[in-house]
Design a protein around this motif. Structure first.
Motif, mmCIF file in Angstrom:
data_model
loop_
_atom_site.group_PDB
_atom_site.id
_atom_site.type_symbol
_atom_site.label_atom_id
_atom_site.label_comp_id
_atom_site.label_asym_id
_atom_site.label_seq_id
_atom_site.Cartn_x
_atom_site.Cartn_y
_atom_site.Cartn_z
ATOM 1 N N GLU B 177 0.811 -1.222 0.000
ATOM 2 C CA GLU B 177 0.000 0.000 0.000
ATOM 3 C C GLU B 177 0.843 1.270 0.000
ATOM 4 N N TYR B 178 2.107 1.148 0.337
ATOM 5 C CA TYR B 178 2.926 2.359 0.413
ATOM 6 C C TYR B 178 3.835 2.556 -0.804
ATOM 7 N N VAL B 179 3.914 1.537 -1.679
ATOM 8 C CA VAL B 179 4.908 1.588 -2.740
ATOM 9 C C VAL B 179 4.829 2.877 -3.543
ATOM 10 N N ASP B 180 3.620 3.228 -3.942
ATOM 11 C CA ASP B 180 3.483 4.422 -4.777
ATOM 12 C C ASP B 180 2.999 5.639 -4.003
ATOM 13 N N ALA B 181 2.827 5.461 -2.703
ATOM 14 C CA ALA B 181 2.327 6.576 -1.903
ATOM 15 C C ALA B 181 3.412 7.639 -1.759
ATOM 16 N N PRO B 182 2.994 8.904 -1.607
ATOM 17 C CA PRO B 182 3.993 9.946 -1.364
ATOM 18 C C PRO B 182 4.605 9.744 0.019
ATOM 19 N N TRP B 183 5.756 10.390 0.239
ATOM 20 C CA TRP B 183 6.440 10.217 1.522
ATOM 21 C C TRP B 183 5.589 10.751 2.666
ATOM 22 N N SER B 184 5.508 9.958 3.729
ATOM 23 C CA SER B 184 4.804 10.397 4.937
ATOM 24 C C SER B 184 5.441 9.662 6.105
ATOM 25 N N MET B 185 5.065 10.078 7.294
ATOM 26 C CA MET B 185 5.597 9.430 8.490
ATOM 27 C C MET B 185 5.251 7.945 8.474
ATOM 28 N N ALA B 186 4.039 7.645 8.066
ATOM 29 C CA ALA B 186 3.603 6.246 8.053
ATOM 30 C C ALA B 186 4.456 5.428 7.097
ATOM 31 N N LYS B 187 4.815 6.035 5.976
ATOM 32 C CA LYS B 187 5.625 5.318 4.998
ATOM 33 C C LYS B 187 7.021 5.033 5.551
ATOM 34 N N VAL B 188 7.565 6.037 6.247
ATOM 35 C CA VAL B 188 8.882 5.847 6.846
ATOM 36 C C VAL B 188 8.831 4.728 7.888
ATOM 37 N N LEU B 189 7.790 4.758 8.735
ATOM 38 C CA LEU B 189 7.661 3.732 9.763
ATOM 39 C C LEU B 189 7.489 2.361 9.141
ATOM 40 N N ASP B 190 6.794 2.330 8.018
ATOM 41 C CA ASP B 190 6.587 1.065 7.325
ATOM 42 C C ASP B 190 7.924 0.529 6.807
ATOM 43 N N MET B 191 8.780 1.467 6.425
ATOM 44 C CA MET B 191 10.050 1.076 5.806
ATOM 45 C C MET B 191 11.044 0.531 6.833
ATOM 46 N N LEU B 192 11.032 1.131 8.052
ATOM 47 C CA LEU B 192 12.092 0.833 9.016
ATOM 48 C C LEU B 192 12.353 -0.666 9.240
#
Lengths: 357, 332, 385
Positions: B177-192
């Motif tokens: 769900e985050y692959v194409d999403a713009p950068w956000s805090m949630a995306k960063v947390l998902d990445m960690l």
């Protein structure tokens, strides 16, 4: 074989009250894969207040290891046995501790290191950390032993640097060791050792790495400071000339053992051990300039798996098969304050600088 | 200190120019220029090739001119307009293709570097102070393995083991769900949490190498005279260890950042292909497979420039920490 | 007392006449290389590694003979067969000293359409030494069809390491791949060595402008991350090159990038040796530059060069593997360990056919052994320490 140790425990016959450090049957052994290396093997020494004990010997005779043992900083895998009795406190007659019994990483030995017994080393360039300022390293010793206050420590450090004749001490405090000259570095080293007012100063070949002119200055400095502060000095060297200049008592070491132990005059005018005599013969002399310089035949054996008997056997001109190489040779008392580890001590012509024979 | 930095920065300029020449040379290496490939590409996809567009591009990149002029035009475009050239494969300016991915590459590389240091230094210290203990042997052995097994194989094995046991493929850096999403805090947390695998795998060989270096350096330092001096002063063992030999042993390690960083970026290039992370590695590979040389060249150039800057930083750091360099004194 | 004396007498005589002189004399005549060899022998792990590496290289040299099949031979009935077990015991025939493998029978799962293999216990194939099998050309020189081991029937299925998706025997492919990959390490180092010795030597011996230029070049090459540079250069190779051209092209690429480390070692050594007294003595005695270099300098750092080489061979092998694995190095039908690993790139393929990872173990083994060997050599290189 250890029967004779008692004979000698009074050291060079000093009055007991004067004695501040007594080493009894000190043994430092290194347990290596190849076997047991007996670096120091049953050494007895006595250090008197305000006096200098010179320890002389070739490299590898155990003189440096002895000094390390006094501070319990013998490197791994060395073990220290015997007794090192230190009278603690500046009064000189309060409690006595046996340093051998202390934990070598413990608090008490750390308060003695640098505090009661300080040490100066052969190569000041290597003995200082290259990445800390001279001031930092001197103040570290002061902060550990004399005061907890930074500015007070700084004041003491400056004072000490001044007293060892350091030029421009304020600037030197912030300089790094590589910015100082060799002589200045050794002065800083001495300042670092003296800053915490030790009772005993161990000087491990402090002049070997220095120029001859600087050597004289440093020796003079140590003698002056000794007079002024009443510190006892253990002076380790391979240079008999330096011994003559510095010491009150002298211990000659060979292969981890003291082979001759007496006061400096007796040694220089009445040496009795063949090794000591050989040492005197190998000093170049102006008086006998057309003679060939003598050297001691052979080399020091490796102190591992040694045969029984006298360590000097293989190189000794007086050695007698079946006598010298049979059992341990004890330290004989030839006169008051004169001990010699030789079966023929009594019959030997006294040697030394005074007697050419 | 400022003099030293200024001197070092000045030294960099010819180095950077040389790097750019090498990169441009590599871009030019494949036979034919990129326009030929571009036209071929367009023809194959059935698009009409507009003469005007081609002439325009030819002029823009000076393709009708000799090598040296082409290089100068390329440099001018790059420095003045931030134009790194054109990726024919993506039909986009290179900077747009690389942007985000380059940032992620740097993030992963820098985190790996930190990981390497945080893991290797304590282990190196332990190994040196407990020489020939069981753990020392264990670390030495792991170190050998870490040096011998390339990162991409480790990544492959880890992927395989996780997949066989859980059926989950732990590739990529983001949940779907985050692959194409713009950068956000949630995306960063998902990445960690997903960063852990690439960071560990990329850092493996660096860690192994650094442990060995640290152990060796510290063993060297531990036997030095100044350590004995400090001990003779009565300094407590733990304090002594960190104030003197460890400080001394770490200094030369700082200068190794210069080569650790390019090694990490190198390793990242391959590991990221196996792990299919949205970083520069997979893009570089595709670019190379299709000989999309502007894209590949730009990547090479940027990574090299970053390495040079990393080396510069480590040199400055070292000078700041080591008075012998700062004052141009003698080394022992 | 007398006996003790006698005992010590004999001890001293023994130690004086036999033991001691022998030892010291031996040390006096031992050459530098002898000392190194003695020290190296003590390094158990390095000795072991040297033996393993010799075996690996022998297997690469004789891979045609050692392989039970030839690498391109396809067994269309046996695609993606897992490794077979070697058996000595069966219910029908009991224990037999001659090992055998069972035929593999394919079944297709009706739901998932996945193909799985089961041992067909009714069809054992016995394994013999020196069997006639598929024909091959030994070292490309002469034809032969004798294989070290295999089944009597050349078409019988015997896949001890499994097969790939075209039904080719993985064990044979690994042996052939070893030849390409291991040779790559050696060939790669030859050119690196020439470049490193020449440029490092010139840099150190001539000094001045030459030194500056070469040193700056080294600084430059070190700044560019190796793997992306390899990749870019490898990809820049013309597409119409033959397999052999690509092979040597890659060797050249690795050497062009890899000579820097060796050149630094050589230069550093020359710089320090140039100042040594024995060099000065030779110069004063009127020795020529060439003589000084070959007679005095080269022997003094030959050991360091050997260490440096030993440690860079595995790096070259890994480089080839990585590039081939990514598909921009060697290409099929050439067989190298890296090429074989290409098949393992896809996670799902790997999950169902994990034996495709076997070539990786050979790579790791080789690199590990080279590292241990290099470590032992490094310790031995300075025998006076």
């Amino acid at each position: 074989m250890s029967v004779n140790i008692k004979k000698q425990s009074a050291g060079a016959g000093a009055a007991n009250a004067d004695v501040i450090l007594e080493v009894k049957d000190l043994k430092v052994h290194f347990h290596l894969d190849e076997g047991k290396l007996k670096s120091v093997d049953g050494v007895n020494l006595t250090i008197r207040k305000g006096k200098t004990l010179g320890i002389v010997g070739e490299s590898g005779c155990g003189k440096s290891v002895t000094s390390q043992a006094l501070l319990r900083i013998v490197p791994h895998p060395g073990t220290v046995e015997g007794q090192i009795l230190l009278k603690r406190g500046n009064t000189g007659n309060s409690e006595t501790v046996d340093l051998v019994k202390l934990d070598d990483k413990g608090k008490e030995i750390r308060s003695i290191r640098g505090g009661e017994i300080a040490m100066i080393f052969q190569e000041p360039m290597k003995a200082f950390s290259p990445i800390h300022t001279v001031g930092d390293q001197i103040m570290e010793a002061i902060l550990l032993h004399r005061t907890k206050d930074d500015s007070e420590a700084r004041r003491i450090a400056l004072e000490t640097l001044q007293s060892v004749g350091m030029s421009n001490p304020v600037q030197r405090m912030n300089e790094f060791p590589h910015q100082l000259s060799g002589g200045m570095r050794q002065r800083a080293m001495i300042a670092m050792a003296l800053a915490s007012h030790p009772n005993i100063l161990i000087a491990d070949e402090p002049t070997t790495a220095l120029d001859v002119t600087v050597q004289a200055q440093v020796l003079q400095l140590i003698n002056e400071l000794k007079e002024k502060t009443g510190t006892s000095v253990i002076f380790i060297t391979h240079d008999l000339g330096v011994i003559a200049e510095m010491s009150d008592d002298v211990a000659v070491m060979y292969l981890g053992k003291v082979v001759e132990y007496t006061d400096v005059d007796t040694l220089f005018y009445g040496a009795r051990h063949p090794y000591t005599k050989a040492l005197f013969h190998s000093i170049p002399s102006v008086a006998s300039r057309n003679k060939r310089l003598e050297s001691i035949e052979g080399t020091v054996p490796f102190p591992m798996n040694l045969p029984e008997g006298c360590g000097f056997y293989s190189r000794c001109p007086r050695a007698e098969d079946g006598l010298c190489n049979v059992t341990e040779i004890p330290l004989f008392k030839v006169s008051e304050n004169h001990y010699v580890r030789c079966l023929f001590a009594e019959e030997q012509n006294p040697g030394g600088v005074g007697n050419e024979h | 200190m400022l003099n030293y930095i200024g001197y070092r920065v000045l030294q960099l300029i010819p180095l950077l120019i040389a790097i750019s020449i090498i990169v441009f040379f590599i871009i030019q290496l494949p036979p034919g220029d990129f326009l030929d490939t571009y036209i071929q590409q367009l023809e194959m996809s059935g698009t009409d090739v507009d003469e005007g567009t081609i002439l325009n591009l030819q002029k823009q990149y000076g393709l009708d001119q000799p090598f040296i002029m082409q290089y100068l035009i390329w440099m001018k475009n790059m420095l003045l307009e931030g134009d790194l050239g054109r990726s024919f494969q993506w039909n986009q300016p290179v900077s747009e293709v690389i942007g985000d991915r380059l940032m992620l590459t740097m993030v992963i590389s820098v985190i790996s570097l930190i990981f390497v240091w945080i893991v290797a230094i304590p282990i190196g210290i332990y190994s040196a102070t407990h020489q020939y203990s069981i753990l020392d042997y264990v670390f030495t052995f792991i170190g050998f393995i870490g040096l011998a097994v390339p990162g991409f194989l480790i990544a492959l094995v880890v992927l395989y083991v996780v997949f066989v046991n859980t059926g989950v493929s732990i590739t990529g850096l983001f949940s779907p769900e985050y692959v194409d999403a713009p950068w956000s805090m949630a995306k960063v947390l998902d990445m960690l949490p997903r960063l852990v695998l690439p960071v560990v795998v990329i850092g493996m060989s660096g860690t192994a190498g650094l442990i060995r270096v640290m152990r060796g350096m510290l063993l060297d330092e531990l036997s030095k005279q100044y350590v004995i001096t400090a001990r003779a002063k009565g300094v407590e063992e733990g304090r002594l260890l960190y104030k003197y030999p460890v400080r001394m042993a770490i200094n030369p390690l700082i200068s190794t950042i210069g080569w650790t960083l390019p090694a990490l970026i190198s390793g990242e290039a391959i590991v990221s292909i196996v792990l299919n992370t949205p970083t520069t590695g997979p893009i570089l590979l595709r670019a190379l497979m299709f000989q999309d040389m502007y894209l590949a060249g730009s990547f090479l150039l940027i990574v090299s420039v970053l390495t040079v800057l990393g080396t510069l930083l480590s040199d400055i750091l070292l000078a700041w920490l080591d008075p012998r360099i700062r004052f141009g004194g003698v080394a022992d | 007392m007398n006996t003790v004396v006698e005992k010590w007498k004999s001890y001293r005589i023994r130690s004086k006449t036999t033991k001691k002189p022998e030892k010291t004399e031996a040390f006096e005549v031992a050459s530098q290389w002898q000392l190194m060899w003695w020290k190296f022998k003590k390094h158990k792990m390095a000795m072991f590694s040297a033996i393993v590496l010799i075996l690996l290289y022998l297997s690469a040299i004789f891979c045609e003979f050692l392989s039970p099949k030839v690498p391109l031979e396809r067994f269309s009935e046996y695609k993606n067969t897992p490794p077979q077990g070697i058996h000595f015991y069966s219910k029908e025939t009991g224990f037999s000293l001659r090992p055998f493998v069972y035929d593999m029978k394919m079944t297709v799962d009706q739901k998932t359409f996945r193909r799985t293999f089961q041992e067909d216990k009714s069809k054992p194939y016995y394994i013999y030494f020196f069997v006639k099998g598929s024909e091959y050309k030994m070292w490309g020189l002469f034809n032969s069809d004798i294989h070290l081991f295999g089944t009597k029937d050349p078409n019988a299925p015997m896949f001890l390491a499994g097969t790939d998706d075209l039904g080719r025997d993985l064990l044979s492919r690994m042996l052939y791949g070893g030849r390409i990959s291991l040779a790559f390490g050696i060939l790669g180092i030859v050119l690196t060595l020439v470049l490193g010795l020449l440029l490092g030597g010139l840099s150190g011996y001539l000094g001045g402008f030459t030194d500056t230029v070469i040193q700056r070049t080294i600084d430059l090459l070190i700044c560019i991350p190796t793997i992306p540079l390899w990749m870019a250069l490898a990809a820049a190779m013309p597409r119409n090159w033959s397999a052999l051209e690509i092979y040597f092209g890659m060797i050249i690429i690795f050497s062009i990038i890899g000579w820097t480390g060796l050149a630094r070692v050589v230069r550093g050594k020359i710089l320090s040796l140039r100042e040594e007294d024995f060099t000065m003595a030779a110069r004063l005695a009127g020795a020529s530059d060439m003589r000084i270099v070959t007679k005095h300098l080269l022997p003094s750092f030959a050991s360091y060069i050997i260490v440096s080489i030993t440690l860079s061979i595995p790096a070259t092998i890994l480089g080839e593997t990585a590039l081939s694995f990514l598909g921009i190095g060697l290409m099929p039908p050439v067989v190298s360990w890296g090429v074989l690993l290409q098949d393992a790139q896809n996670l799902e393929t790997l999950a169902y056919h994990p034996w495709l990872l076997w070539p990786a173990s050979l790579i790791i083994l080789t690199v590990l052994m080279f590292n241990f060997l290099g470590d032992g050599l490094r310790d031995a290189a300075d025998p006076y320490k």
